[in-house]
Design a protein around this motif. Structure first.
Motif, PDB file in Angstrom:
ATOM      1  N   GLN A   1      18.108  12.318   2.540  1.00 41.64           N
ATOM      2  CA  GLN A   1      17.985  11.612   3.807  1.00 41.64           C
ATOM      3  C   GLN A   1      17.171  12.441   4.797  1.00 41.64           C
ATOM      4  N   HIS A   2      16.384  11.762   5.616  1.00 37.67           N
ATOM      5  CA  HIS A   2      15.508  12.441   6.570  1.00 37.67           C
ATOM      6  C   HIS A   2      15.931  12.080   7.996  1.00 37.67           C
ATOM      7  N   ARG A   3      15.788  13.039   8.909  1.00 41.61           N
ATOM      8  CA  ARG A   3      16.288  12.875  10.262  1.00 41.61           C
ATOM      9  C   ARG A   3      15.160  12.752  11.283  1.00 41.61           C
ATOM     10  N   ASN A   4      15.550  12.402  12.476  1.00 46.01           N
ATOM     11  CA  ASN A   4      14.592  12.154  13.548  1.00 46.01           C
ATOM     12  C   ASN A   4      13.606  13.314  13.718  1.00 46.01           C
ATOM     13  N   ASP A   5      12.334  12.961  13.826  1.00 41.22           N
ATOM     14  CA  ASP A   5      11.232  13.878  14.085  1.00 41.22           C
ATOM     15  C   ASP A   5      10.829  14.715  12.866  1.00 41.22           C
ATOM     16  N   GLN A   6      11.484  14.502  11.734  1.00 39.26           N
ATOM     17  CA  GLN A   6      11.047  15.193  10.526  1.00 39.26           C
ATOM     18  C   GLN A   6       9.764  14.561   9.994  1.00 39.26           C
ATOM     19  N   THR A   7       9.010  15.343   9.244  1.00 43.60           N
ATOM     20  CA  THR A   7       7.793  14.853   8.624  1.00 43.60           C
ATOM     21  C   THR A   7       8.055  14.521   7.157  1.00 43.60           C
ATOM     22  N   VAL A   8       7.639  13.340   6.754  1.00 47.82           N
ATOM     23  CA  VAL A   8       7.739  12.891   5.367  1.00 47.82           C
ATOM     24  C   VAL A   8       6.325  12.595   4.894  1.00 47.82           C
ATOM     25  N   GLU A   9       6.023  12.991   3.675  1.00 49.52           N
ATOM     26  CA  GLU A   9       4.676  12.788   3.165  1.00 49.52           C
ATOM     27  C   GLU A   9       4.698  11.845   1.970  1.00 49.52           C
ATOM     28  N   ILE A  10       3.803  10.873   1.987  1.00 49.79           N
ATOM     29  CA  ILE A  10       3.637   9.967   0.858  1.00 49.79           C
ATOM     30  C   ILE A  10       2.439  10.459   0.050  1.00 49.79           C
ATOM     31  N   ASP A  11       2.679  10.778  -1.219  1.00 47.15           N
ATOM     32  CA  ASP A  11       1.641  11.325  -2.086  1.00 47.15           C
ATOM     33  C   ASP A  11       1.248  10.294  -3.127  1.00 47.15           C
ATOM     34  N   LEU A  12      -0.030   9.936  -3.161  1.00 49.29           N
ATOM     35  CA  LEU A  12      -0.568   9.013  -4.155  1.00 49.29           C
ATOM     36  C   LEU A  12      -1.420   9.792  -5.154  1.00 49.29           C
ATOM     37  N   SER A  13      -1.296   9.448  -6.440  1.00 47.44           N
ATOM     38  CA  SER A  13      -2.056  10.112  -7.491  1.00 47.44           C
ATOM     39  C   SER A  13      -2.967   9.117  -8.196  1.00 47.44           C
ATOM     40  N   ASP A  14      -4.053   9.646  -8.782  1.00 49.03           N
ATOM     41  CA  ASP A  14      -4.962   8.855  -9.610  1.00 49.03           C
ATOM     42  C   ASP A  14      -5.560   7.677  -8.845  1.00 49.03           C
ATOM     43  N   VAL A  15      -6.112   7.945  -7.667  1.00 52.31           N
ATOM     44  CA  VAL A  15      -6.680   6.875  -6.854  1.00 52.31           C
ATOM     45  C   VAL A  15      -8.166   7.077  -6.574  1.00 52.31           C
ATOM     46  N   ALA A  16      -8.830   8.018  -7.227  1.00 50.86           N
ATOM     47  CA  ALA A  16     -10.251   8.254  -6.964  1.00 50.86           C
ATOM     48  C   ALA A  16     -11.053   6.977  -7.192  1.00 50.86           C
ATOM     49  N   SER A  17     -11.909   6.660  -6.218  1.00 52.33           N
ATOM     50  CA  SER A  17     -12.797   5.489  -6.264  1.00 52.33           C
ATOM     51  C   SER A  17     -12.047   4.177  -6.198  1.00 52.33           C
ATOM     52  N   ARG A  18     -10.781   4.210  -5.834  1.00 58.58           N
ATOM     53  CA  ARG A  18     -10.021   2.967  -5.698  1.00 58.58           C
ATOM     54  C   ARG A  18      -9.768   2.688  -4.218  1.00 58.58           C
ATOM     55  N   ALA A  19      -9.838   1.423  -3.852  1.00 58.39           N
ATOM     56  CA  ALA A  19      -9.449   1.019  -2.506  1.00 58.39           C
ATOM     57  C   ALA A  19      -7.931   1.134  -2.382  1.00 58.39           C
ATOM     58  N   VAL A  20      -7.464   1.540  -1.204  1.00 55.84           N
ATOM     59  CA  VAL A  20      -6.036   1.794  -0.986  1.00 55.84           C
ATOM     60  C   VAL A  20      -5.553   0.984   0.211  1.00 55.84           C
ATOM     61  N   VAL A  21      -4.428   0.294   0.032  1.00 54.98           N
ATOM     62  CA  VAL A  21      -3.727  -0.370   1.136  1.00 54.98           C
ATOM     63  C   VAL A  21      -2.297   0.132   1.127  1.00 54.98           C
ATOM     64  N   LEU A  22      -1.830   0.588   2.287  1.00 55.03           N
ATOM     65  CA  LEU A  22      -0.468   1.094   2.426  1.00 55.03           C
ATOM     66  C   LEU A  22       0.228   0.388   3.585  1.00 55.03           C
ATOM     67  N   PHE A  23       1.471  -0.044   3.360  1.00 53.10           N
ATOM     68  CA  PHE A  23       2.253  -0.620   4.449  1.00 53.10           C
ATOM     69  C   PHE A  23       3.720  -0.300   4.246  1.00 53.10           C
ATOM     70  N   ASN A  24       4.498  -0.483   5.307  1.00 52.08           N
ATOM     71  CA  ASN A  24       5.922  -0.184   5.294  1.00 52.08           C
ATOM     72  C   ASN A  24       6.718  -1.449   5.572  1.00 52.08           C
ATOM     73  N   VAL A  25       7.858  -1.583   4.879  1.00 52.74           N
ATOM     74  CA  VAL A  25       8.828  -2.637   5.178  1.00 52.74           C
ATOM     75  C   VAL A  25      10.098  -1.937   5.651  1.00 52.74           C
ATOM     76  N   SER A  26      10.395  -2.018   6.957  1.00 55.09           N
ATOM     77  CA  SER A  26      11.561  -1.345   7.517  1.00 55.09           C
ATOM     78  C   SER A  26      12.853  -2.036   7.106  1.00 55.09           C
ATOM     79  N   GLY A  27      13.973  -1.382   7.414  1.00 56.64           N
ATOM     80  CA  GLY A  27      15.261  -1.905   6.998  1.00 56.64           C
ATOM     81  C   GLY A  27      15.585  -3.277   7.553  1.00 56.64           C
ATOM     82  N   ASP A  28      15.013  -3.612   8.725  1.00 53.78           N
ATOM     83  CA  ASP A  28      15.265  -4.932   9.306  1.00 53.78           C
ATOM     84  C   ASP A  28      14.190  -5.945   8.926  1.00 53.78           C
ATOM     85  N   GLY A  29      13.291  -5.558   8.012  1.00 55.09           N
ATOM     86  CA  GLY A  29      12.263  -6.482   7.543  1.00 55.09           C
ATOM     87  C   GLY A  29      10.961  -6.429   8.310  1.00 55.09           C
ATOM     88  N   THR A  30      10.825  -5.514   9.264  1.00 58.19           N
ATOM     89  CA  THR A  30       9.588  -5.416  10.045  1.00 58.19           C
ATOM     90  C   THR A  30       8.476  -4.795   9.216  1.00 58.19           C
TER      91      THR A  30
END
Length: 578
Positions: A464-493
C-alpha cells in the motif's frame, strides 16, 4: 462530486534503453493450434491437482487447474497425458505413474510437469542443499502429521530426482509448481474482507516420519544443477500464493496454471513466429499472473544455466490447415474449396502451417464480454441498503458477506472492499453504482489484458502507498510502439495520463517509466496501458473527452471500438491509504 485524482504525473515518461520490441499478435483458441517439440521428440505431460485434502484445509481451484491444463494439452494434440486428481493422487500412484513416464521417455522428448495444491517447508534433509535450510514439500490428499499420514507428501528433492531421470534420457523439462511454501504476503488483507484461500499450510512437526524418499546420492541439490529444465513457481519461497478469480471463469483458480494454459494456446507467442522461447513464456506468464492476482503474486521463473532464454525454444505451435471439399471434389470451377485466409495445399487432407497473425480482429474483442452480475454485500449482512441501487453498465446482485461477493460495503465507515483491499473510502449508498460499474470494467480490462498482455509493473513494490509517495509505472518492450496510458480510480473516475500535450509517441526506447504522486482521495488505482505499432488517435480523443468523468463503462466500449488489431493491453492496480 469527489475530487479527482489519486495520482498526479510528476514528469513525462522516462526512456530507458533495454530489450527489443515484440511484434503484434492476437489471441487464438487452443483448437487452432497443435503444440510441437522443435527437438523432434514427443510432448508428454504429468499433471496433479488436489483440492480435497482430508486432514488440512481444502482448496477450491487446484483441481480446476489440473483439468484445464489437461484438456488444453489434449486439444493441442498431446497424446501422453497423465492426470491425477484428488484421491487418485496418493503417493504410491504418483511415484508409480511418474516412474512409468520416465521409462516411456525417449531422447529429445519434451516433458511437462505440473502440480497444483498445498505446499509447505520442512528442515532440509541434505545439509546445505537449500539457501535457508528449508526444503519445499508438496502435500497429497491424505497428508497429516502422523506416522501414516507422513507418507502422503512429495519432497522437492524427489521431484529433482525424477527431473534428472528425464534429463538423463535426453529430454527437456518444464516444471510448473502452482503452490506455495512460505507465509508472507505482498499486502496485508483488510480484516473486513471475506476469507481468502491460499495454497500453503502452517508448519508442522512430524514426531514420527515414515516417508522413504525416492532418490540417490547423485541427485541434483538445487535447480541450478540441471541441464535442460525450466521452472515456473507461483511465488517465491517466502510468499503465499492466493487462489484468484478469473474473469469469465467459475469459482477460484491458480493464476499460474491458468496463465500457463493460455500461454500454450498461443498467447505467449509474442512475435507470432510459431516458436515460444523461454523468454516469451516467462514474460507472458509473469505478466498475466501479476494482473490476475491484483499484484499480490510475482511468479518466479528459472532455467538451467546452460540454456539461453532469449533463443532456447520452450515449445512450438502449428496451426492445423484442413481442406474442405464437397461430396464431389470436381466443382464447376475445377478448384477445391479451402477456408478463407488459409494457404491452399494439394497434398493430404490435413496439413500444417506455421502460426501466422490472426485476421484483423482487435485483441480487445477477441472473446465475448462477461455479463455475470456484480455481487454486492453489506458488511452487517443487511440487503435493505440496496433496493434502489441501479448500475449503468451491469446487473447487481445483493448477497451476504459469506457468499463470495465481488464488493463488500461497510455501512459504518462507508468503505468499499474487494478481495482484501479497500478500493474506495467513504462512499455513500447513492455513489455505490459507479463503484459497481468500475468493478465490472476492471473485470473486462483483466480479460482483455490476459489475451495479449503489455508488460508493465508497479515500483517500488506492490504494498500500500501513502499520501505524497511516488509510484512508478514501468512499461517494457514498447520501442517504436504508440503508448496510451490512463487510470481508473476506485470511484470509477477516468484520468488520462499519456500522451498529453507534447508527449512523444511512438516510444523511442524499449522501456518507459511514468512517475506518479499519490494524492487523496485514497483507494484503488487501475493503470491501463494500450500499445500498438500505429498511433491510436481516436482512442486518445475519446479518453481525453472522458478525462475527469466517472465513465468506466465507456472506456471498455472505446477499447472495443478503437483498439487496433495488434493492440497489447496491460492492466495493473496499486492501492493507496490515508
Amino acid at each position: 462530486m469527489p475530487t479527482l485524482g489519486k495520482v498526479f504525473r510528476i514528469a513525462a515518461l522516462v526512456a530507458v534503453s533495454g530489450l527489443a520490441a515484440l511484434g503484434p499478435r492476437g489471441a487464438l483458441a487452443a483448437s487452432e493450434f497443435t503444440i510441437n517439440n522443435p527437438a523432434g521428440g514427443e510432448v508428454r505431460a504429468f499433471v496433479v491437482g488436489v483440492d480435497d485434502y482430508q486432514y488440512v484445509r481444502k482448496l477450491k481451484g487446484a483441481v480446476a487447474d489440473a483439468r484445464d491444463l489437461t484438456s488444453t494439452l489434449k486439444e493441442l494434440g498431446v497424446r501422453d497425458v497423465i492426470s491425477l486428481i484428488d484421491a487418485k493422487a496418493d503417493r504410491a500412484t504418483v511415484v508409480r505413474e511418474i516412474s512409468a513416464l520416465v521409462e516411456r521417455t525417449k531422447p529429445n522428448d519434451l516433458i511437462f510437469l505440473s502440480i497444483a495444491g498445498h505446499g509447505t517447508q520442512e528442515p532440509e534433509r541434505i545439509k546445505g542443499s537449500e539457501p535457508d535450510g528449508m526444503e519445499n514439500v508438496f502435500l497429497l490428499p491424505g497428508f497429516e502429521p502422523t506416522a501414516t499420514g507422513s507418507q502422503q507428501r512429495v519432497l522437492g528433492g524427489e521431484f529433482n530426482h525424477f527431473i534428472k531421470q528425464f534429463e538423463l534420457r535426453g529430454a527437456k523439462v518444464i516444471f510448473v509448481a502452482d503452490t506455495c511454501h512460505g507465509g508472507g504476503m505482498a499486502r496485508d488483507i483488510d480484516p473486513r474482507a471475506s476469507e481468502m484461500s491460499f495454497r500453503q499450510v502452517p508448519k508442522y512437526t512430524l514426531l514420527v516420519d515414515t516417508l522413504k524418499p525416492v532418490g540417490d546420492k547423485s541427485d541434483p541439490r538445487s535447480e541450478l544443477d540441471f541441464d535442460h529444465t525450466a521452472f515456473l513457481a507461483a511465488v517465491d519461497r517466502s510468499t503465499k500464493a492466493p487462489e484468484v478469480r478469473i474473469p469469465g471463469v467459475e469459482g477460484l483458480r491458480g493464476a499460474l496454471s491458468y496463465a500457463v494454459a493460455r500461454a500454450m494456446e498461443g498467447s505467449a507467442d509474442a512475435n507470432r513466429d510459431g516458436k515460444v522461447t523461454l523468454k516469451e513464456l516467462f514474460a507472458n506468464v509473469r505478466q498475466v499472473v501479476y494482473q490476475l492476482s491484483d499484484q499480490r503474486q510475482n511468479v518466479v521463473t528459472m532455467s538451467s544455466p546452460n540454456l539461453s532464454p532469449e533463443t532456447d525454444v520452450a515449445f512450438g505451435l502449428t496451426r492445423g490447415v484442413v481442406l474442405i471439399q464437397g461430396a464431389n471434389p470436381s466443382t464447376d470451377s475445377g478448384k477445391s474449396v479451402v477456408p478463407a485466409n488459409v494457404p491452399a495445399t494439394g497434398a493430404p487432407t490435413t496439413a500444417t502451417a506455421p502460426a501466422t497473425p490472426s485476421p484483423a480482429t482487435s485483441s480487445a474483442t477477441a472473446s465475448p464480454r462477461i455479463s455475470t452480475p456484480i455481487r454486492l454485500a453489506a458488511l452487517d449482512g443487511k440487503t435493505s441498503y440496496f433496493p434502489n441501487l441501479k448500475s449503468r453498465d451491469t446487473a447487481i446482485e445483493a448477497v451476504q458477506p459469506t457468499d463470495n461477493p465481488d464488493l463488500i460495503w461497510d455501512p459504518t465507515s462507508r468503505d468499499v472492499i474487494a478481495w482484501g483491499d479497500v478500493i474506495a473510502y467513504g462512499v455513500d449508498v447513492a455513489d455505490l453504482s459507479t463503484v459497481v460499474d468500475r468493478t465490472a470494467a476492471i473485470r473486462e480490462l483483466k480479460r482483455m489484458a490476459t489475451q495479449s498482455p503489455q508488460l508493465m509493473r508497479v515500483s517500488p513494490d506492490d504494498r500500500q502507498h501513502r499520501n505524497d509517495q511516488t509510484v512508478e509505472i514501468d512499461l517494457s518492450d514498447v520501442a517504436s510502439r504508440a503508448v496510451v496510458l490512463f487510470n481508473v480510480s476506485g470511484d470509477g473516475t477516468i484520468q488520462m495520463l499519456y500522451p498529453i500535450g507534447s508527449d512523444a509517441t511512438p516510444a523511442q526506447s524499449a522501456n518507459l517509466k511514468l512517475p506518479l504522486r499519490v494524492r487523496e482521495p485514497f483507494g484503488a488505482e487501475q493503470i491501463v496501458a494500450v500499445t500498438s505499432q500505429q498511433r491510436m488517435v481516436d482512442l486518445e480523443k475519446v479518453l481525453l473527452q472522458l478525462n475527469r468523468r466517472r465513465a468506466p463503462g465507456q472506456v471498455i466500449k472505446s477499447l472495443e471500438r478503437y483498439a487496433p488489431p495488434d493492440a497489447r493491453i496491460g492492466s495493473i492496480g496499486f492501492f493507496t491509504v490515508p
